[in-house]
Scaffold this active site. Structure first.
Site, PDB file in Angstrom:
ATOM      1  N   GLU A  65      50.288  34.103  44.038  1.00 30.00           N
ATOM      2  CA  GLU A  65      51.645  34.660  44.097  1.00 30.00           C
ATOM      3  C   GLU A  65      52.659  33.695  43.491  1.00 30.00           C
ATOM      4  OE1 GLU A  65      51.960  37.578  44.535  1.00 30.00           O
ATOM      5  OE2 GLU A  65      50.384  38.268  45.859  1.00 30.00           O
ATOM      6  N   HIS A 105      57.239  39.657  37.984  1.00 34.29           N
ATOM      7  CA  HIS A 105      56.200  39.140  38.870  1.00 34.29           C
ATOM      8  C   HIS A 105      54.879  39.883  38.656  1.00 34.29           C
ATOM      9  CE1 HIS A 105      54.452  37.572  42.622  1.00 34.29           C
ATOM     10  NE2 HIS A 105      53.991  38.799  42.778  1.00 34.29           N
ATOM     11  N   GLU A 106      54.950  41.205  38.594  1.00 37.79           N
ATOM     12  CA  GLU A 106      53.733  42.010  38.401  1.00 37.79           C
ATOM     13  C   GLU A 106      53.060  41.706  37.061  1.00 37.79           C
ATOM     14  OE1 GLU A 106      52.128  44.116  40.653  1.00 37.79           O
ATOM     15  OE2 GLU A 106      53.465  42.803  41.739  1.00 37.79           O
ATOM     16  N   HIS A 158      50.917  38.692  37.229  1.00 39.73           N
ATOM     17  CA  HIS A 158      49.548  38.931  37.727  1.00 39.73           C
ATOM     18  C   HIS A 158      48.644  39.464  36.615  1.00 39.73           C
ATOM     19  CE1 HIS A 158      50.055  38.018  41.916  1.00 39.73           C
ATOM     20  NE2 HIS A 158      50.949  38.955  42.145  1.00 39.73           N
TER      21      HIS A 158
HETATM   22 ZN   LIG Z   1      52.260  39.421  43.773  1.00 39.09          ZN
END
Ligand SMILES: [Zn+2]
Length: 255
Positions: free
Chosen positions: A181, A122-123, A126
């Site tokens: 997100e 997930h990171e 980003h």
């Molecule tokens: Zn996030």
């Protein structure tokens, strides 16, 4: 989850991001930072973080475990990745725009390898989607460089310790949008899959966060707030990622 949190949150809880942003808006309009300048500041920032935190030696059990589970995660969208463990009691992880991923030992203590991989995926999402770079740039312009750049016409200067602190404050108080997100979830899923990892990691990490949330001690609430406070609803994220993994034919790994 957001970026950088290697300093105590409590020290920055009084920081008013909106006020800072309002005060800086004039200066922001006048300042332009090139991508190269932002890159230099990011590098300087992560170098300082690495100095201020206890980085686990390559021979430590934490570092060996992280190295093993991130094997093959060498780059994302042209950005080389590097991983380190901070031996600290805060439960967190963050990724910087330059591809530096920092996982805190306390997070490794409570998560399985798959769950950690979900957080990391997930990171990295980003980072790949340039959310990290944009929020870092905003943090620079609205805090650390607000006065300096406005007065010297944008010349590069080395960040002082107090400016590094201000950037951290801003990052702690900034939040990604729900849309960002969701995009990071999707990117993380596709990234792990492409790199030969089992993308069930995504939904498993959200399940863990949910169970931490339900086990609602003050400490856990703090973890949730730090890691995923404004993210979309965890149930829907779990479902989305599970549906994807099932339709792609992946078996859920045993935890
Ligand atoms: Zn996030």
């Amino acid at each position: 989850m957001f970026i950088a949190l290697s300093m105590s949150v409590d020290a920055y809880s009084q920081f008013d991001f909106k006020k800072a942003l309002g005060g800086a808006s004039k200066a922001v309009q006048a300042i332009t930072l090139t991508d190269g300048q932002v890159r230099n500041y990011v590098k300087e920032y992560i170098d300082t973080m690495d100095l201020q935190n206890k980085v686990c030696a390559d021979t430590s059990a934490y570092a060996i475990r992280l190295k093993k589970l991130t094997q093959g995660l060498d780059e994302v969208d042209g950005i080389p990745l590097n991983f380190k463990v901070y031996e600290v009691t805060d439960v967190n992880a963050f990724a910087c725009a330059d591809g530096s991923v920092r996982v805190f030992s306390a997070l490794m203590d409570i998560m399985t390898d798959d769950e950690l991989l979900g957080v990391i995926g997930h990171e990295i999402g980003h980072v790949a989607l340039r959310h990290s770079r944009n929020s870092f740039k905003t943090a620079l312009l609205t805090s650390a460089l607000k006065d300096g750049l406005a007065s010297n016409g944008g010349a590069m200067a080395k960040l002082t310790e107090s400016q590094i602190g201000k950037v951290t404050e801003s990052l702690i108080n900034s939040r990604y949008s729900r849309k960002q997100e969701t995009e990071a979830d999707d990117y993380g899923y596709a990234f792990l899959k492409q790199k030969g990892k089992n993308p069930w990691a995504m939904s498993l990490s959200f399940r863990k966060l949910k169970s931490l949330q339900e086990d609602a001690g003050a400490n856990n609430i703090n973890i949730i707030n730090q890691l995923f406070s404004t993210h979309p609803n965890l149930d829907s994220r779990i479902k989305r990622m599970e549906r994807q993994a099932k339709s792609d034919g992946f078996e859920m790994p045993k935890q």
